[in-house]
Design an enzyme around this catalytic site. Sequence first.
Site, short mmCIF file in Angstrom:
data_model
loop_
_atom_site.label_atom_id
_atom_site.label_comp_id
_atom_site.label_asym_id
_atom_site.label_seq_id
_atom_site.Cartn_x
_atom_site.Cartn_y
_atom_site.Cartn_z
N HIS A 138 22.09 73.15 113.39
CA HIS A 138 21.61 72.03 114.23
C HIS A 138 21.06 70.89 113.38
CE1 HIS A 138 21.82 74.91 117.64
NE2 HIS A 138 21.37 75.75 116.73
N LYS A 185 23.02 46.86 98.99
CA LYS A 185 23.76 47.96 99.60
C LYS A 185 24.82 48.61 98.71
CE LYS A 185 23.89 48.45 103.97
NZ LYS A 185 23.75 49.68 104.64
N SER A 240 27.92 45.15 100.36
CA SER A 240 27.85 44.39 101.60
C SER A 240 27.99 42.91 101.25
CB SER A 240 26.51 44.67 102.27
OG SER A 240 26.09 43.56 103.03
N GLU A 252 33.75 57.09 105.08
CA GLU A 252 33.95 56.65 106.47
C GLU A 252 35.44 56.52 106.77
OE1 GLU A 252 31.45 53.16 106.71
OE2 GLU A 252 29.73 54.34 106.05
#
Length: 463
Positions: free
Chosen positions: A162, A289, A283, A296
């Site tokens: 979990h 960043k 970014s 992804e």
Amino acid sequence: MAKNKNNQAIWNTRIKKKASTLFAKVGSSIDIDKRLYKEDIRGSIVHVEMLFKQKIISFKVKNKIIYGLQKIEKQISKNNFEFNKKYEDIHMNIEKQLFQMIGEEAGYIHTARSRNDQVITDFKLWIKSATKEINTNIEKIIKSTLKLSEKNIETIMPGFTHLKNAQPISLAHYFMAYVEIFKRDKKRFTNNLDNLNECPLGVAALSGTSFNIDRHYSSNKLGFNQPTNNSIDTVSDRDFVLDFLYCVSVCSMHISRIAEELIIWNSDGFNLIQLSDKVVTGSSIMPQKKNPDLLEYLRGKSGISFGNLFSMLTILKGLPLSYFKDMQDDKEIVFKSYDTLINCLMIFDEILKNISPNKKKMLELANLGFITATDLADYLVKNHAMSFRKAYQKTAEIVNYAEKKKKKLNDLKIEELKKIEPKLTSDVLKVFDLRNSINSKKSYGGTSFENIKRMIMKYKKNK
Ligand code: ARG
């Protein structure tokens, strides 16, 4: 460029009007299925060899056709072949070119076959080699994972259920879970090869042929186990396509799960792993960043594979036997799924080579969340003759106490523990040690360092 002078469709004796340009545009699949040229030529060569062996065509015709086909193969591989949309697909493009090259004797090549059996033969051969290519790439991932595991046998982290701290594990044990996953993927792909190992060549359009052909010979020469058993089923069947797309989907789904997990671990909240600059992007506005874009990408691509599996199922659903044009889209779908998966496998391998665990952070996190509570319960069962349920309750009381006192389990003094369970002796304190906890999980498949070392050795020897 070798050009087709005879710019007519093969069926122009019967169909007098030129196909509407719109139809010619959508009906043609050559831009997609030209990828099958090698398999198409291989199948055709075996077919004419069989026709000669069966005395259906002459020695001279056979040789002329094979000579032409081999020349065409060279032209295509050297990019020296002009594909023509008017001839619809790879089969007709090659046949037309054969006429250009060797003249009327090319007309014998299509004896006792149809494009219906031809296309599935090509496609099965293509899927066979694509499967091997995929498995080679999966094998690379397994190797990189084993390397990463070997370096992290004693790297301690929390195992999650979990996404909450559950029990301490070795990071290598986590990585070795990937090895199991990818081994299964490999096996799933290999199993498919067994299923598609029947040769379609020679069933012709749908009913077989009146020529005295030898389908066992063609099957054998093309590396199949045996010819397919029913001509109608053969030209209607695209189960092997679905099976392949399913395997691709499962493998992409695995990559997506792992990518998601690594994205979480790489987040500033968790900060459990570092990705090297090779596999992150910046970014356009936020100078600080470093984003896990490649992970992804991997997570997202599974959507394409699932979609492709569903497209194929939907195309086949409600389609009567036997051949229909609907099925022509199978190749575009499979090629897309294959290309996407190969890309993902290569990217994932690159990522595995560019990850480093933040060992300090992993250990810190593993020290939170009363992660050795189950070890305490097990200890009570083993040393104080309690049932597991009783021990579970006692341990929960101790966890409640520690939480109230804002202490970790290993900060508790033996006196405090004794207040809750008087039978306890200071010997119990060792169960709160993370290494001890990990090492105690010696059951087969458990996270003990010894187990992990053994599994790594076993898999390094490729067993
Ligand atoms: N390009 C076709 C396909 O991929 C080959 C089979 C054509 N057969 C036919 N009867 N039109 O499906």
